[in-house]
Scaffold this motif. Structure first.
Motif, PDB file in Angstrom:
ATOM      1  N   ASN A   1       0.813  -1.219   0.000  1.00 48.57           N
ATOM      2  CA  ASN A   1       0.000   0.000   0.000  1.00 48.57           C
ATOM      3  C   ASN A   1       0.849   1.272   0.000  1.00 48.57           C
ATOM      4  OD1 ASN A   1      -2.363  -1.513   0.097  1.00 48.57           O
ATOM      5  ND2 ASN A   1      -2.460  -1.477   2.336  1.00 48.57           N
ATOM      6  N   PHE A   2       2.123   1.136   0.275  1.00 50.75           N
ATOM      7  CA  PHE A   2       2.997   2.304   0.364  1.00 50.75           C
ATOM      8  C   PHE A   2       4.149   2.219  -0.627  1.00 50.75           C
ATOM      9  CE2 PHE A   2       0.826   1.472   4.285  1.00 50.75           C
ATOM     10  CZ  PHE A   2       0.246   2.701   4.562  1.00 50.75           C
ATOM     11  N   LYS A   3       3.956   1.382  -1.616  1.00 54.31           N
ATOM     12  CA  LYS A   3       4.963   1.199  -2.655  1.00 54.31           C
ATOM     13  C   LYS A   3       5.065   2.467  -3.499  1.00 54.31           C
ATOM     14  CE  LYS A   3       7.663  -2.042  -4.484  1.00 54.31           C
ATOM     15  NZ  LYS A   3       8.760  -2.603  -3.694  1.00 54.31           N
ATOM     16  N   PRO A   4       6.262   3.035  -3.642  1.00 55.25           N
ATOM     17  CA  PRO A   4       6.404   4.256  -4.450  1.00 55.25           C
ATOM     18  C   PRO A   4       6.336   3.957  -5.939  1.00 55.25           C
ATOM     19  CG  PRO A   4       8.541   3.539  -3.686  1.00 55.25           C
ATOM     20  CD  PRO A   4       7.536   2.635  -3.024  1.00 55.25           C
ATOM     21  N   THR A   5       6.182   5.001  -6.730  1.00 56.14           N
ATOM     22  CA  THR A   5       6.267   4.874  -8.181  1.00 56.14           C
ATOM     23  C   THR A   5       7.639   4.316  -8.540  1.00 56.14           C
ATOM     24  OG1 THR A   5       4.796   6.772  -8.465  1.00 56.14           O
ATOM     25  CG2 THR A   5       6.172   6.145 -10.356  1.00 56.14           C
ATOM     26  N   PRO A   6       7.740   3.396  -9.497  1.00 56.76           N
ATOM     27  CA  PRO A   6       9.056   2.840  -9.859  1.00 56.76           C
ATOM     28  C   PRO A   6      10.034   3.928 -10.270  1.00 56.76           C
ATOM     29  CG  PRO A   6       7.297   1.539 -10.841  1.00 56.76           C
ATOM     30  CD  PRO A   6       6.645   2.774 -10.262  1.00 56.76           C
ATOM     31  N   PRO A   7      11.315   3.699 -10.033  1.00 55.26           N
ATOM     32  CA  PRO A   7      12.320   4.709 -10.405  1.00 55.26           C
ATOM     33  C   PRO A   7      12.474   4.814 -11.916  1.00 55.26           C
ATOM     34  CG  PRO A   7      13.392   2.679  -9.723  1.00 55.26           C
ATOM     35  CD  PRO A   7      11.929   2.513  -9.419  1.00 55.26           C
ATOM     36  N   ALA A   8      13.080   5.899 -12.353  1.00 52.74           N
ATOM     37  CA  ALA A   8      13.358   6.074 -13.784  1.00 52.74           C
ATOM     38  C   ALA A   8      14.159   4.878 -14.295  1.00 52.74           C
ATOM     39  CB  ALA A   8      14.133   7.368 -14.008  1.00 52.74           C
ATOM     40  N   VAL A   9      13.798   4.388 -15.454  1.00 53.00           N
ATOM     41  CA  VAL A   9      14.473   3.239 -16.047  1.00 53.00           C
ATOM     42  C   VAL A   9      15.906   3.621 -16.423  1.00 53.00           C
ATOM     43  CG1 VAL A   9      14.461   1.609 -17.972  1.00 53.00           C
ATOM     44  CG2 VAL A   9      12.307   2.320 -16.915  1.00 53.00           C
ATOM     45  N   PHE A  10      16.848   2.755 -16.087  1.00 52.03           N
ATOM     46  CA  PHE A  10      18.246   3.028 -16.427  1.00 52.03           C
ATOM     47  C   PHE A  10      18.404   3.152 -17.941  1.00 52.03           C
ATOM     48  CE2 PHE A  10      22.410   1.550 -17.822  1.00 52.03           C
ATOM     49  CZ  PHE A  10      23.238   2.415 -17.119  1.00 52.03           C
ATOM     50  N   SER A  11      19.033   4.240 -18.345  1.00 49.07           N
ATOM     51  CA  SER A  11      19.262   4.477 -19.773  1.00 49.07           C
ATOM     52  C   SER A  11      20.373   5.505 -19.933  1.00 49.07           C
ATOM     53  CB  SER A  11      17.990   4.993 -20.442  1.00 49.07           C
ATOM     54  OG  SER A  11      18.257   5.388 -21.774  1.00 49.07           O
ATOM     55  N   LEU A  12      21.210   5.293 -20.944  1.00 47.67           N
ATOM     56  CA  LEU A  12      22.273   6.248 -21.252  1.00 47.67           C
ATOM     57  C   LEU A  12      21.882   7.178 -22.387  1.00 47.67           C
ATOM     58  CD1 LEU A  12      25.414   3.956 -20.866  1.00 47.67           C
ATOM     59  CD2 LEU A  12      24.396   5.523 -19.203  1.00 47.67           C
ATOM     60  N   ASP A  13      20.640   7.072 -22.826  1.00 51.63           N
ATOM     61  CA  ASP A  13      20.104   8.002 -23.808  1.00 51.63           C
ATOM     62  C   ASP A  13      20.045   9.383 -23.160  1.00 51.63           C
ATOM     63  OD1 ASP A  13      18.458   9.637 -25.386  1.00 51.63           O
ATOM     64  OD2 ASP A  13      17.223   7.957 -26.040  1.00 51.63           O
ATOM     65  N   GLU A  14      20.636  10.359 -23.781  1.00 48.39           N
ATOM     66  CA  GLU A  14      20.725  11.689 -23.177  1.00 48.39           C
ATOM     67  C   GLU A  14      19.365  12.344 -22.949  1.00 48.39           C
ATOM     68  OE1 GLU A  14      23.420  14.188 -25.290  1.00 48.39           O
ATOM     69  OE2 GLU A  14      25.152  12.895 -24.920  1.00 48.39           O
ATOM     70  N   GLU A  15      18.321  11.860 -23.628  1.00 47.87           N
ATOM     71  CA  GLU A  15      16.982  12.406 -23.440  1.00 47.87           C
ATOM     72  C   GLU A  15      16.196  11.638 -22.378  1.00 47.87           C
ATOM     73  OE1 GLU A  15      15.982  15.233 -24.856  1.00 47.87           O
ATOM     74  OE2 GLU A  15      18.033  15.271 -25.667  1.00 47.87           O
ATOM     75  N   SER A  16      16.753  10.567 -21.854  1.00 52.12           N
ATOM     76  CA  SER A  16      16.035   9.752 -20.866  1.00 52.12           C
ATOM     77  C   SER A  16      16.022  10.433 -19.506  1.00 52.12           C
ATOM     78  CB  SER A  16      16.697   8.380 -20.730  1.00 52.12           C
ATOM     79  OG  SER A  16      17.976   8.493 -20.115  1.00 52.12           O
ATOM     80  N   SER A  17      15.027  10.076 -18.697  1.00 47.68           N
ATOM     81  CA  SER A  17      14.916  10.643 -17.355  1.00 47.68           C
ATOM     82  C   SER A  17      16.140  10.287 -16.515  1.00 47.68           C
ATOM     83  CB  SER A  17      13.653  10.123 -16.662  1.00 47.68           C
ATOM     84  OG  SER A  17      13.586  10.567 -15.319  1.00 47.68           O
ATOM     85  N   PHE A  18      16.611   9.059 -16.615  1.00 50.40           N
ATOM     86  CA  PHE A  18      17.756   8.649 -15.803  1.00 50.40           C
ATOM     87  C   PHE A  18      19.001   9.471 -16.152  1.00 50.40           C
ATOM     88  CE2 PHE A  18      21.630   6.309 -14.939  1.00 50.40           C
ATOM     89  CZ  PHE A  18      21.441   5.933 -13.631  1.00 50.40           C
ATOM     90  N   HIS A  19      19.274   9.616 -17.428  1.00 53.89           N
ATOM     91  CA  HIS A  19      20.479  10.349 -17.841  1.00 53.89           C
ATOM     92  C   HIS A  19      20.384  11.814 -17.432  1.00 53.89           C
ATOM     93  CE1 HIS A  19      23.669  12.055 -20.344  1.00 53.89           C
ATOM     94  NE2 HIS A  19      24.181  10.823 -20.391  1.00 53.89           N
TER      95      HIS A  19
END
Length: 429
Positions: A197-215
């Motif tokens: 019930n308290f699980k957070p939204t999953p983290p940004a997906v790992f990616s080296l694409d410069e436009e990705s959220s993780f990068h």
């Protein structure tokens, strides 16, 4: 409300706060992990709260015991004419002595408490054993609960191994410590029913694409930490709270003693209690409530940490952006998502704001003992927000771990208040 120290025969609440800090000192010496420290605070403060309720009221009708999972069973008679102040502190110290690795060192604190009460004639010598027996019975009751929370089984569980592949956590310098408390999710909570019930939204997906959220987030950490102001550096260090910090001098490893995140907020709770001139009943209650909340918040946070198992900024940036980059703070030895300090600071601020009110100004002296200056805040929310963003300044968390940690902590805090608010007379100021 009169100051406790101005009321004849009633010891100041400083007695409780000072002895609770002695428990903190043992945790620092033991290098207790953040979740383990929260567990120790939860059971020690619960013992003080229960001893007070039973000594003062002869029942637990208005105690936290009515709202936590597995209510402690009182299977002993409650004697007459016992000192609730002495028993609360003695029970707390006794649980601390049993539950912490170096808890035996609290024997001096217990001895000093006894001597003070007899010497000052707060207790007649012939009544001392009578009071101690009651306090020990309360401590035993609390320890029965502690021994059934799965902590003892942690060492029997499958050993954690870092996952293979890009984007997963692995040990960081300088000590390259193994992952801390990977199975903390198995510990029994005080208030949480279902961790999902308290699980957070999953983290940004790992990616080296410069436009990705993780990068983008990786680049943000790199850029922000490369141009920190003196104030940002001060903020990062003030909220560091890393009990695992190690410095090397030649071939010698030196452990730097620091308070845990939970210890920092227990300190703030004591500061607020004294500033508001709370009586003993309220002081013991709010400490026990915050401590139990910290305990549950770490369980929820640690479940996510080892589910997502995300790489730390230090590992990612030095591998993919700049091999010479180092964070301002030393990276703690466990996965990145979510930010533990963001979760527990927000949780604490939700509970403390409900109890003391909004815009409660205070000066945080929690870190003075550890060599850092005091810091002023206009509210608990302000302090929690600063604790959260400090993880970005320190270079140890990505932004989504911070922001989702805040959401996670707020959700847990509101749930706990829903369980106790409207039922606990103390909450209704």
């Amino acid at each position: 409300m009169p100051l406790a120290s101005q009321t004849k025969g009633i010891p100041p609440t400083q007695l409780y706060i000072d002895n609770l800090f002695k428990i903190t000192e043992v945790m620092v010496t033991d290098v207790a992990s953040p979740p383990a420290a929260a567990r120790f605070y939860a059971y020690t403060t619960l013992a003080a709260h229960l001893a007070w309720e039973l000594a003062e009221n002869k029942h637990l009708d208005n105690s936290l015991a009515n709202h936590i999972n597995s209510k402690p069973e009182i299977n002993f008679e409650i004697p007459e004419n016992i000192d609730p102040y002495f028993c609360a502190v003695f029970a707390m110290l006794e649980v601390g002595s049993q539950i912490m690795p170096s808890g035996a060192s609290l024997s001096q604190a217990k001895s000093e408490l006894e001597k003070d009460y007899v010497k000052s004639k707060k207790l007649k010598k012939q009544h001392l054993e009578h009071n101690k027996k009651f306090a020990l019975q309360v401590a035993t009751t609390v320890m029965v609960k502690a021994k059934n929370d799965n902590y003892a089984q942690l060492s029997t569980l499958t050993r954690y191994s870092p996952k293979k592949g890009e984007g997963y956590w692995y040990p960081t310098p300088p000590a390259y410590m193994a992952a801390v408390e990977p199975e903390w999710r198995t510990i029994t909570p005080f208030f949480l029913d279902e961790l999902s019930n308290f699980k957070p939204t999953p983290p940004a997906v790992f990616s080296l694409d410069e436009e990705s959220s993780f990068h983008r987030q990786m680049t943000e950490v790199y850029e922000v930490t490369s141009q920190l102001s003196n104030e940002q550096k001060l903020i990062a260090n003030f909220w560091d709270c890393n009990p695992f910090m190690v410095q090397y001098s030649g071939h010698m490893a030196i452990g730097i003693k620091k308070i845990s995140p939970g210890g920092h907020w227990i300190g703030i709770t004591g500061i607020a209690a004294q500033q508001a001139n709370l009586d003993w009943n309220e002081t013991l209650y709010i400490h026990a409530l915050v401590a139990a909340g910290l305990h549950d918040a770490f369980i929820s946070c640690w479940e996510e940490k080892y589910d997502s198992d995300r790489i730390r900024p230090e590992s990612a940036i030095t591998k993919y952006l700049d091999n010479n980059w180092r964070p301002l703070l030393q990276t703690p030895p466990f996965p990145e998502y979510t930010s533990g300090h963001s979760v527990v600071s927000t949780l604490s601020s939700v509970i403390l704001t409900d109890f003391f009110g909004e815009n409660f100004e205070f000066i945080d002296t929690s870190e003075v003992y550890f060599g850092l200056p005091e810091r002023a805040f206009g509210s608990f929310e302000e302090a929690a927000a600063e604790a959260a963003i400090s993880r970005l300044y320190g270079g140890i968390h990505f932004r989504d771990a911070i922001e989702e940690g805040v959401v996670q902590g707020r959700k847990i805090g509101k749930m706990i208040l829903e369980k106790v608010k409207g039922h606990e007379a103390l909450v209704q100021h």
